[in-house]
Design an enzyme around this catalytic site. Structure first.
Site, short mmCIF file in Angstrom:
data_model
loop_
_atom_site.label_atom_id
_atom_site.label_comp_id
_atom_site.label_asym_id
_atom_site.label_seq_id
_atom_site.Cartn_x
_atom_site.Cartn_y
_atom_site.Cartn_z
N ARG A 54 73.06 96.42 0.01
CA ARG A 54 72.27 95.20 0.18
C ARG A 54 71.99 94.84 1.62
O ARG A 54 70.87 94.52 1.99
CB ARG A 54 73.06 93.98 -0.37
CG ARG A 54 72.82 93.63 -1.75
CD ARG A 54 74.10 93.01 -2.28
NE ARG A 54 75.12 94.03 -2.31
CZ ARG A 54 75.27 94.87 -3.33
NH1 ARG A 54 74.52 94.76 -4.39
NH2 ARG A 54 76.19 95.82 -3.30
N THR A 55 73.03 94.83 2.43
CA THR A 55 72.86 94.25 3.76
C THR A 55 71.89 95.08 4.60
O THR A 55 70.97 94.55 5.20
CB THR A 55 74.23 94.12 4.46
OG1 THR A 55 75.08 93.38 3.60
CG2 THR A 55 74.11 93.40 5.79
N LYS A 83 82.01 112.19 17.73
CA LYS A 83 82.38 112.99 18.91
C LYS A 83 83.24 112.18 19.87
O LYS A 83 83.53 112.62 20.98
CB LYS A 83 81.12 113.44 19.65
CG LYS A 83 80.16 114.26 18.80
CD LYS A 83 78.94 114.64 19.64
CE LYS A 83 77.86 115.27 18.79
NZ LYS A 83 76.61 115.43 19.54
N ARG A 104 77.25 97.26 11.37
CA ARG A 104 78.46 97.10 10.52
C ARG A 104 79.49 98.13 10.96
O ARG A 104 79.16 99.30 11.16
CB ARG A 104 78.11 97.27 9.06
CG ARG A 104 79.33 97.35 8.15
CD ARG A 104 78.98 97.30 6.70
NE ARG A 104 78.51 95.98 6.29
CZ ARG A 104 78.23 95.64 5.04
NH1 ARG A 104 78.35 96.51 4.06
NH2 ARG A 104 77.82 94.40 4.75
N HIS A 132 81.12 88.07 8.20
CA HIS A 132 79.82 88.56 7.74
C HIS A 132 78.85 87.36 7.77
O HIS A 132 78.47 86.83 6.72
CB HIS A 132 79.99 89.12 6.32
CG HIS A 132 78.85 89.95 5.82
ND1 HIS A 132 77.63 90.07 6.48
CD2 HIS A 132 78.74 90.71 4.70
CE1 HIS A 132 76.84 90.86 5.77
NE2 HIS A 132 77.49 91.27 4.70
C1 NCD Z 1 80.13 92.20 1.04
C2 NCD Z 1 80.65 92.90 2.30
O1 NCD Z 1 80.22 93.98 2.64
O2 NCD Z 1 81.48 92.26 2.91
N1 NCD Z 1 78.94 92.73 0.59
C3 NCD Z 1 77.76 92.27 1.10
O3 NCD Z 1 77.43 92.53 2.24
N2 NCD Z 1 77.02 91.49 0.32
C4 NCD Z 1 81.13 91.99 0.00
C5 NCD Z 1 81.99 93.12 -0.46
O4 NCD Z 1 81.86 94.27 -0.03
O5 NCD Z 1 82.84 92.84 -1.31
#
Ligand code: NCD
Length: 310
Positions: A54-55, A83, A104, A132
């Protein structure tokens, strides 16, 4: 307005209200099917060193909707980090290719290291167990749309509050608005870590914590379920102790919850919300994913300072 989006702790009530205002405008533009060229001269780099569906896709979709371009790393194994390149060096390089970076990483320090390497905006799209913030902005936007308000809400955050990064950011954002109350519902071993509670105390946030959801659910306007974060546990056995601790069913909703309770979840779901709830009007989690597009469009436009003519 914020220069980068690293921690929800840095946001003011005004920042969040501004992001919501722009997200609502983006939603209107999307409804009209308007050709939007707000960021047509900009490039977003998405660097995902941890899995995401999703993100990453919603940031990329948001950028495309704004007429911008995207370059992307979605597989850690394909980068020079294998590396031994540091985040600092990687960002020093990527900043030459892009105008804004969404990242991320499993290391909580990573977005801070990234931010120190560039003047370009960094979006923390998840830093290990920590935060997040763009998800939490989507979540408060969803609460506004579902409940008509962002204040005077009783929100139950349920599940893995230790490793679940979305709830850390969301707690900060909820604490900005008057008369919100948070109930943290978790097994003792997965409770909200002290460092976040201390921050909430400094803000005089109203909250309580319990393991017993029977007593807490009847008060909730919003129930925010989370997945037990298997990947952060030391062993599968340890994870299995907690994975079935809270499972929301239609029966529990009927017996314990307010009729108009809103059910949210950042997704992915494992087993914590039974799938027959999906068709109930209360189930807002798929609408929540939809809301992430206008909100992420707003975040990109705000960080690139392109909202003046909206
Ligand atoms: C979440 C995350 O990655 O922290 N997912 C997201 O980005 N919507 C929640 C999760 O992984 O449980």
């Amino acid at each position: 307005m914020f220069r980068s989006l690293i921690s929800a702790k840095d946001l003011t009530q005004e920042d969040v209200e501004k992001a919501i205002e722009i997200a609502l405008k983006m939603e209107e533009l999307l409804k009209d099917n308007a050709e939007i060229d707000l960021l047509s001269d900009k490039i977003l780099a998405t660097l995902f060193f941890e899995p995401s569906t999703r993100t990453r896709l919603s940031f990329e979709a948001a950028m495309h909707r704004l007429g911008g371009k995207v370059i992307s790393v979605s597989d850690k194994g394909s980068t020079s980090s294998t590396k031994g390149e540091t985040i600092y060096d990687s960002i020093r390089v990527v900043q030459n290719y892009a105008d804004i970076i969404a990242m991320r990483h499993s290391d909580p320090e990573a977005p801070y290291a990234a931010d120190s390497a560039t003047m370009k905006p960094i979006i923390n799209a998840g830093n290990g167990h920590d935060e997040h913030p763009s998800q939490a902005l989507t979540d408060i936007f969803t609460m506004l749309k579902e409940k008509g308000r962002t204040d005077n809400l009783h929100v139950a955050l349920v599940g893995d509050l230790k490793y679940g990064r979305t709830v850390h950011s969301l707690a900060y954002i909820l604490s900005l608005f008057p008369k919100n109350h948070i109930t943290f519902i978790s097994p003792k071993a997965l409770e909200m870590p002290k460092e976040y509670l201390e921050d909430l105390d400094k803000r005089s946030a109203s909250y309580s914590a319990t393991e017993d959801w029977d007593s807490a659910l009847p008060h909730a306007d919003v129930i925010y379920m989370t997945r037990v974060q298997q990947e952060r546990f030391e062993s599968k056995k340890e994870y299995e102790k907690y994975k079935d601790h809270y499972i929301l069913s239609k029966e529990i909703i009927a017996e314990k919850c307010q009729n108009d309770v809103t059910i949210m979840h950042p997704l992915p779901r494992v087993n914590e919300i039974q799938t027959d709830i999906d068709d109930m009007p209360n189930a807002a989690y798929f609408r929540q994913t939809e809301n992430s597009i206008p909100m992420r469009m707003a975040i990109l436009a705000l960080l690139l300072d392109k909202t003046a003519h909206l």
